[in-house]
Design a protein around this motif. Sequence first.
Motif, PDB file in Angstrom:
ATOM      1  N   GLU A 154       0.788  -1.017  -0.104  1.00 39.52           N
ATOM      2  CA  GLU A 154       0.015  -0.002   0.112  1.00 39.52           C
ATOM      3  C   GLU A 154       0.892   1.231  -0.100  1.00 39.52           C
ATOM      4  OE1 GLU A 154      -3.103   2.433   2.841  1.00 39.52           O
ATOM      5  OE2 GLU A 154      -2.190   0.905   3.618  1.00 39.52           O
ATOM      6  N   LEU A 155       0.625   2.273  -0.960  1.00 36.88           N
ATOM      7  CA  LEU A 155       1.211   3.414  -0.807  1.00 36.88           C
ATOM      8  C   LEU A 155       0.158   4.416  -0.101  1.00 36.88           C
ATOM      9  CD1 LEU A 155       2.367   3.523  -4.481  1.00 36.88           C
ATOM     10  CD2 LEU A 155       3.646   2.752  -2.615  1.00 36.88           C
ATOM     11  N   SER A 156       0.395   4.451   0.955  1.00 35.87           N
ATOM     12  CA  SER A 156      -0.452   5.101   1.935  1.00 35.87           C
ATOM     13  C   SER A 156      -0.904   6.652   1.890  1.00 35.87           C
ATOM     14  CB  SER A 156      -0.243   4.935   3.491  1.00 35.87           C
ATOM     15  OG  SER A 156       0.853   5.570   3.897  1.00 35.87           O
ATOM     16  N   SER A 157       0.019   7.451   1.417  1.00 36.17           N
ATOM     17  CA  SER A 157      -0.110   8.623   1.100  1.00 36.17           C
ATOM     18  C   SER A 157      -0.987   9.172   0.016  1.00 36.17           C
ATOM     19  CB  SER A 157       1.161   9.450   0.912  1.00 36.17           C
ATOM     20  OG  SER A 157       2.064   8.895  -0.495  1.00 36.17           O
ATOM     21  N   LEU A 158      -1.472   8.106  -0.843  1.00 35.82           N
ATOM     22  CA  LEU A 158      -2.375   8.211  -2.020  1.00 35.82           C
ATOM     23  C   LEU A 158      -3.642   8.033  -1.671  1.00 35.82           C
ATOM     24  CD1 LEU A 158       0.104   6.920  -4.917  1.00 35.82           C
ATOM     25  CD2 LEU A 158      -0.129   9.063  -4.163  1.00 35.82           C
ATOM     26  N   GLY A 159      -3.923   7.611  -0.497  1.00 36.57           N
ATOM     27  CA  GLY A 159      -5.436   7.329  -0.064  1.00 36.57           C
ATOM     28  C   GLY A 159      -6.377   6.415  -0.254  1.00 36.57           C
ATOM     29  N   GLY A 160      -5.818   5.185  -0.970  1.00 43.43           N
ATOM     30  CA  GLY A 160      -6.440   4.272  -1.315  1.00 43.43           C
ATOM     31  C   GLY A 160      -7.280   3.422  -0.365  1.00 43.43           C
ATOM     32  N   SER A 161      -6.443   3.081   0.583  1.00 44.54           N
ATOM     33  CA  SER A 161      -6.746   2.408   1.726  1.00 44.54           C
ATOM     34  C   SER A 161      -7.955   3.046   2.431  1.00 44.54           C
ATOM     35  CB  SER A 161      -5.947   2.058   2.843  1.00 44.54           C
ATOM     36  OG  SER A 161      -6.375   1.301   3.836  1.00 44.54           O
ATOM     37  N   LYS A 162      -8.017   4.366   2.638  1.00 46.63           N
ATOM     38  CA  LYS A 162      -8.927   5.364   3.277  1.00 46.63           C
ATOM     39  C   LYS A 162     -10.137   5.138   2.594  1.00 46.63           C
ATOM     40  CE  LYS A 162      -6.001   8.252   5.953  1.00 46.63           C
ATOM     41  NZ  LYS A 162      -5.474   9.702   6.193  1.00 46.63           N
ATOM     42  N   LEU A 163     -10.117   5.343   1.142  1.00 45.60           N
ATOM     43  CA  LEU A 163     -11.387   5.373   0.079  1.00 45.60           C
ATOM     44  C   LEU A 163     -11.988   4.106   0.467  1.00 45.60           C
ATOM     45  CD1 LEU A 163     -12.785   6.422  -2.253  1.00 45.60           C
ATOM     46  CD2 LEU A 163     -11.173   5.186  -3.610  1.00 45.60           C
ATOM     47  N   LEU A 164     -11.425   2.857   0.243  1.00 46.15           N
ATOM     48  CA  LEU A 164     -11.902   1.673   0.328  1.00 46.15           C
ATOM     49  C   LEU A 164     -12.501   1.343   1.748  1.00 46.15           C
ATOM     50  CD1 LEU A 164      -9.435  -0.451  -1.411  1.00 46.15           C
ATOM     51  CD2 LEU A 164     -11.625   0.407  -2.294  1.00 46.15           C
ATOM     52  N   GLN A 165     -12.065   1.793   2.723  1.00 43.87           N
ATOM     53  CA  GLN A 165     -12.420   1.585   4.123  1.00 43.87           C
ATOM     54  C   GLN A 165     -13.820   2.700   4.450  1.00 43.87           C
ATOM     55  OE1 GLN A 165      -8.930   2.451   6.440  1.00 43.87           O
ATOM     56  NE2 GLN A 165      -8.344   0.343   6.335  1.00 43.87           N
ATOM     57  N   SER A 166     -13.688   3.833   3.743  1.00 40.08           N
ATOM     58  CA  SER A 166     -15.011   4.693   3.638  1.00 40.08           C
ATOM     59  C   SER A 166     -16.023   4.024   3.058  1.00 40.08           C
ATOM     60  CB  SER A 166     -14.557   6.050   3.189  1.00 40.08           C
ATOM     61  OG  SER A 166     -14.634   5.938   1.679  1.00 40.08           O
ATOM     62  N   LYS A 167     -16.091   2.997   2.186  1.00 41.94           N
ATOM     63  CA  LYS A 167     -17.024   2.335   1.651  1.00 41.94           C
ATOM     64  C   LYS A 167     -17.402   0.959   2.472  1.00 41.94           C
ATOM     65  CE  LYS A 167     -15.961   4.049  -2.917  1.00 41.94           C
ATOM     66  NZ  LYS A 167     -15.640   3.768  -4.408  1.00 41.94           N
ATOM     67  N   GLY A 168     -16.721   0.827   3.731  1.00 37.96           N
ATOM     68  CA  GLY A 168     -17.065  -0.053   4.372  1.00 37.96           C
ATOM     69  C   GLY A 168     -16.305  -1.473   4.352  1.00 37.96           C
ATOM     70  N   TYR A 169     -15.188  -1.736   3.472  1.00 35.07           N
ATOM     71  CA  TYR A 169     -14.546  -2.424   2.984  1.00 35.07           C
ATOM     72  C   TYR A 169     -13.351  -2.750   3.841  1.00 35.07           C
ATOM     73  CZ  TYR A 169     -16.909  -1.884  -1.460  1.00 35.07           C
ATOM     74  OH  TYR A 169     -17.684  -1.912  -2.607  1.00 35.07           O
ATOM     75  N   PRO A 170     -13.132  -4.194   4.485  1.00 35.81           N
ATOM     76  CA  PRO A 170     -11.806  -4.243   5.288  1.00 35.81           C
ATOM     77  C   PRO A 170     -10.574  -4.330   4.217  1.00 35.81           C
ATOM     78  CG  PRO A 170     -13.319  -5.874   5.800  1.00 35.81           C
ATOM     79  CD  PRO A 170     -13.889  -5.186   4.637  1.00 35.81           C
ATOM     80  N   VAL A 171      -9.456  -3.433   4.732  1.00 40.44           N
ATOM     81  CA  VAL A 171      -8.538  -3.733   3.737  1.00 40.44           C
ATOM     82  C   VAL A 171      -7.281  -3.845   4.573  1.00 40.44           C
ATOM     83  CG1 VAL A 171      -6.916  -2.176   2.387  1.00 40.44           C
ATOM     84  CG2 VAL A 171      -9.353  -1.566   2.549  1.00 40.44           C
ATOM     85  N   HIS A 172      -6.247  -5.037   4.251  1.00 39.20           N
ATOM     86  CA  HIS A 172      -5.149  -5.195   4.916  1.00 39.20           C
ATOM     87  C   HIS A 172      -3.927  -5.378   3.816  1.00 39.20           C
ATOM     88  CE1 HIS A 172      -7.218  -6.313   8.670  1.00 39.20           C
ATOM     89  NE2 HIS A 172      -8.212  -6.700   7.922  1.00 39.20           N
ATOM     90  N   PRO A 173      -3.268  -4.315   4.125  1.00 41.00           N
ATOM     91  CA  PRO A 173      -1.873  -4.386   3.144  1.00 41.00           C
ATOM     92  C   PRO A 173      -0.804  -5.005   4.189  1.00 41.00           C
ATOM     93  CG  PRO A 173      -2.126  -2.259   4.273  1.00 41.00           C
ATOM     94  CD  PRO A 173      -3.341  -3.090   4.511  1.00 41.00           C
ATOM     95  N   MET A 174       0.161  -5.832   3.585  1.00 38.61           N
ATOM     96  CA  MET A 174       1.296  -6.371   4.234  1.00 38.61           C
ATOM     97  C   MET A 174       2.390  -5.352   4.280  1.00 38.61           C
ATOM     98  SD  MET A 174       2.964 -10.030   3.752  1.00 38.61           S
ATOM     99  CE  MET A 174       3.995 -10.865   5.256  1.00 38.61           C
ATOM    100  N   VAL A 175       2.705  -4.849   3.521  1.00 44.28           N
ATOM    101  CA  VAL A 175       3.522  -3.827   3.662  1.00 44.28           C
ATOM    102  C   VAL A 175       3.181  -2.384   3.056  1.00 44.28           C
ATOM    103  CG1 VAL A 175       5.933  -2.866   2.636  1.00 44.28           C
ATOM    104  CG2 VAL A 175       5.317  -5.214   3.039  1.00 44.28           C
ATOM    105  N   THR A 176       3.440  -1.436   3.938  1.00 47.23           N
ATOM    106  CA  THR A 176       2.963  -0.043   3.754  1.00 47.23           C
ATOM    107  C   THR A 176       4.072   1.023   3.651  1.00 47.23           C
ATOM    108  OG1 THR A 176       0.931  -0.434   5.116  1.00 47.23           O
ATOM    109  CG2 THR A 176       1.273   1.862   4.837  1.00 47.23           C
ATOM    110  N   TYR A 177       4.008   1.864   2.712  1.00 46.15           N
ATOM    111  CA  TYR A 177       4.732   2.754   2.399  1.00 46.15           C
ATOM    112  C   TYR A 177       4.184   4.169   2.616  1.00 46.15           C
ATOM    113  CZ  TYR A 177       8.190  -0.758   0.317  1.00 46.15           C
ATOM    114  OH  TYR A 177       8.998  -1.781   0.056  1.00 46.15           O
ATOM    115  N   LYS A 178       4.915   5.023   3.174  1.00 41.74           N
ATOM    116  CA  LYS A 178       4.212   6.400   3.586  1.00 41.74           C
ATOM    117  C   LYS A 178       4.034   7.252   2.211  1.00 41.74           C
ATOM    118  CE  LYS A 178       3.416   5.567   7.861  1.00 41.74           C
ATOM    119  NZ  LYS A 178       2.155   5.108   8.021  1.00 41.74           N
TER     120      LYS A 178
END
Length: 178
Positions: A154-178
Amino acid sequence: MQSNTDYIQNLIRDYPDFPKQGILFRDITPVFRDVKSLSLLGDFFYEKFSSIDIDYVAGIEARGFILATILGLRFNKGVIMIRKAGKLPGKTIRQDYSIEYGTAMMEIQSDSITKGDNVLVADDLLATGGTASAAANLIEELGGSVSGFAIIVELSSLGGSKLLQSKGYPVHPMVTYK
Protein backbone atom coordinates in the motif's frame (compact mmCIF):
# COMPACT_ATOMS: atom_id res chain seq x y z
CA MET A 1 14.43 -11.29 14.81
CA GLN A 2 13.00 -10.20 11.46
CA SER A 3 9.21 -10.03 11.20
CA ASN A 4 7.35 -11.60 8.29
CA THR A 5 6.42 -8.14 7.03
CA ASP A 6 10.07 -7.06 7.17
CA TYR A 7 11.06 -10.22 5.29
CA ILE A 8 8.65 -9.33 2.47
CA GLN A 9 9.61 -5.64 2.49
CA ASN A 10 13.31 -6.52 2.21
CA LEU A 11 12.60 -8.42 -1.01
CA ILE A 12 10.85 -5.44 -2.65
CA ARG A 13 13.16 -3.47 -4.94
CA ASP A 14 12.95 0.27 -5.56
CA TYR A 15 13.49 1.67 -9.07
CA PRO A 16 13.64 5.49 -9.11
CA ASP A 17 12.34 7.26 -12.22
CA PHE A 18 10.53 4.21 -13.60
CA PRO A 19 8.42 4.12 -15.72
CA LYS A 20 8.96 7.88 -15.95
CA GLN A 21 10.85 10.67 -14.22
CA GLY A 22 9.67 11.31 -10.65
CA ILE A 23 8.09 7.88 -10.08
CA LEU A 24 9.55 5.47 -7.51
CA PHE A 25 8.54 2.00 -8.70
CA ARG A 26 8.18 -0.69 -6.00
CA ASP A 27 8.96 -4.01 -7.70
CA ILE A 28 7.46 -7.08 -6.01
CA THR A 29 8.81 -9.55 -8.58
CA PRO A 30 11.42 -10.84 -6.09
CA VAL A 31 8.61 -11.57 -3.62
CA PHE A 32 7.03 -13.97 -6.11
CA ARG A 33 10.39 -15.66 -6.84
CA ASP A 34 10.94 -16.47 -3.17
CA VAL A 35 9.11 -19.60 -2.01
CA LYS A 36 9.21 -18.58 1.67
CA SER A 37 7.51 -15.27 0.87
CA LEU A 38 4.69 -17.07 -0.96
CA SER A 39 3.99 -19.04 2.19
CA LEU A 40 4.24 -15.89 4.35
CA LEU A 41 1.73 -14.09 2.12
CA GLY A 42 -0.74 -16.95 2.43
CA ASP A 43 -0.34 -17.11 6.20
CA PHE A 44 -0.59 -13.33 6.68
CA PHE A 45 -3.82 -12.96 4.74
CA TYR A 46 -5.33 -16.16 6.16
CA GLU A 47 -4.85 -14.68 9.63
CA LYS A 48 -6.47 -11.38 8.55
CA PHE A 49 -9.46 -12.88 6.73
CA SER A 50 -10.10 -16.36 8.18
CA SER A 51 -13.01 -15.12 10.30
CA ILE A 52 -14.74 -13.52 7.28
CA ASP A 53 -17.07 -15.47 4.99
CA ILE A 54 -15.40 -16.02 1.60
CA ASP A 55 -16.77 -17.92 -1.39
CA TYR A 56 -14.17 -16.82 -3.98
CA VAL A 57 -10.92 -14.91 -4.26
CA ALA A 58 -10.81 -12.41 -7.13
CA GLY A 59 -7.46 -11.35 -8.55
CA ILE A 60 -6.98 -8.04 -10.34
CA GLU A 61 -4.84 -8.25 -13.48
CA ALA A 62 -2.07 -9.15 -13.56
CA ARG A 63 0.00 -9.62 -10.40
CA GLY A 64 -3.21 -9.86 -8.38
CA PHE A 65 -3.76 -13.22 -10.12
CA ILE A 66 -0.69 -14.63 -8.37
CA LEU A 67 -1.80 -13.50 -4.92
CA ALA A 68 -5.38 -14.66 -5.61
CA THR A 69 -4.10 -18.13 -6.50
CA ILE A 70 -2.04 -18.33 -3.31
CA LEU A 71 -5.09 -17.29 -1.29
CA GLY A 72 -7.48 -19.52 -3.23
CA LEU A 73 -5.32 -22.49 -2.29
CA ARG A 74 -4.92 -21.30 1.32
CA PHE A 75 -8.68 -20.72 1.79
CA ASN A 76 -9.67 -23.70 -0.38
CA LYS A 77 -11.73 -21.43 -2.65
CA GLY A 78 -11.96 -20.84 -6.38
CA VAL A 79 -10.32 -17.89 -8.10
CA ILE A 80 -12.01 -15.27 -10.28
CA MET A 81 -10.15 -13.02 -12.71
CA ILE A 82 -10.84 -9.31 -13.09
CA ARG A 83 -9.08 -8.26 -16.28
CA LYS A 84 -8.45 -5.38 -18.61
CA ALA A 85 -11.28 -4.97 -21.12
CA GLY A 86 -11.21 -7.29 -24.11
CA LYS A 87 -9.27 -10.11 -22.43
CA LEU A 88 -12.12 -12.38 -21.26
CA PRO A 89 -14.32 -14.52 -23.54
CA GLY A 90 -18.06 -14.86 -23.20
CA LYS A 91 -20.47 -12.40 -21.67
CA THR A 92 -18.79 -9.80 -19.46
CA ILE A 93 -19.61 -6.61 -17.62
CA ARG A 94 -17.25 -3.64 -17.69
CA GLN A 95 -16.31 -0.78 -15.41
CA ASP A 96 -14.38 2.41 -16.19
CA TYR A 97 -11.86 3.64 -13.63
CA SER A 98 -9.33 6.43 -13.29
CA ILE A 99 -5.61 5.92 -13.75
CA GLU A 100 -2.70 8.36 -13.66
CA TYR A 101 -3.07 9.42 -17.30
CA GLY A 102 -6.83 9.22 -17.81
CA THR A 103 -9.24 6.30 -17.64
CA ALA A 104 -9.14 2.56 -18.27
CA MET A 105 -11.67 -0.24 -18.28
CA MET A 106 -11.77 -3.64 -16.58
CA GLU A 107 -14.18 -6.53 -16.86
CA ILE A 108 -15.38 -9.72 -15.26
CA GLN A 109 -17.27 -12.66 -16.76
CA SER A 110 -20.97 -12.27 -16.01
CA ASP A 111 -21.34 -15.80 -14.68
CA SER A 112 -18.36 -15.60 -12.29
CA ILE A 113 -20.43 -14.53 -9.31
CA THR A 114 -23.98 -15.20 -8.24
CA LYS A 115 -26.15 -13.21 -5.88
CA GLY A 116 -24.90 -13.48 -2.32
CA ASP A 117 -21.36 -14.70 -3.10
CA ASN A 118 -18.70 -13.25 -0.81
CA VAL A 119 -15.52 -12.30 -2.64
CA LEU A 120 -12.09 -11.47 -1.24
CA VAL A 121 -10.21 -9.21 -3.67
CA ALA A 122 -6.44 -9.65 -4.06
CA ASP A 123 -4.00 -7.25 -5.69
CA ASP A 124 -0.33 -6.42 -5.54
CA LEU A 125 -0.54 -2.66 -5.03
CA LEU A 126 -3.02 -0.16 -3.61
CA ALA A 127 -2.42 3.49 -4.52
CA THR A 128 -5.42 5.79 -5.08
CA GLY A 129 -7.99 2.99 -4.88
CA GLY A 130 -9.46 3.55 -8.34
CA THR A 131 -8.73 0.06 -9.62
CA ALA A 132 -9.86 -1.59 -6.39
CA SER A 133 -13.10 0.43 -6.32
CA ALA A 134 -13.84 -0.56 -9.91
CA ALA A 135 -13.28 -4.23 -9.01
CA ALA A 136 -15.69 -3.87 -6.07
CA ASN A 137 -18.29 -2.26 -8.33
CA LEU A 138 -18.09 -5.19 -10.77
CA ILE A 139 -18.51 -7.74 -7.98
CA GLU A 140 -21.48 -5.86 -6.52
CA GLU A 141 -23.10 -5.36 -9.93
CA LEU A 142 -23.22 -9.16 -10.24
CA GLY A 143 -24.86 -9.42 -6.81
CA GLY A 144 -21.76 -10.36 -4.86
CA SER A 145 -20.40 -8.81 -1.70
CA VAL A 146 -16.80 -7.73 -1.17
CA SER A 147 -15.37 -9.50 1.89
CA GLY A 148 -12.25 -7.35 1.87
CA PHE A 149 -9.04 -6.45 0.09
CA ALA A 150 -5.77 -8.39 0.48
CA ILE A 151 -2.99 -6.09 -0.71
CA ILE A 152 0.74 -6.81 -0.79
CA VAL A 153 1.90 -3.15 -0.93
CA GLU A 154 0.00 0.00 0.00
CA LEU A 155 1.17 3.52 -0.86
CA SER A 156 -0.71 5.13 2.03
CA SER A 157 -0.10 8.76 1.07
CA LEU A 158 -2.26 8.26 -2.04
CA GLY A 159 -5.38 7.48 0.04
CA GLY A 160 -6.61 4.23 -1.50
CA SER A 161 -7.04 2.42 1.80
CA LYS A 162 -9.03 5.30 3.28
CA LEU A 163 -11.26 5.38 0.20
CA LEU A 164 -12.03 1.67 0.41
CA GLN A 165 -12.53 1.73 4.18
CA SER A 166 -14.94 4.68 3.79
CA LYS A 167 -17.05 2.33 1.66
CA GLY A 168 -17.03 -0.26 4.45
CA TYR A 169 -14.46 -2.66 3.02
CA PRO A 170 -11.83 -4.27 5.26
CA VAL A 171 -8.36 -3.54 3.79
CA HIS A 172 -5.22 -5.35 4.88
CA PRO A 173 -1.90 -4.47 3.25
CA MET A 174 1.14 -6.52 4.23
CA VAL A 175 3.64 -3.73 3.55
CA THR A 176 2.82 -0.03 3.80
CA TYR A 177 4.90 2.82 2.41
CA LYS A 178 4.08 6.40 3.45
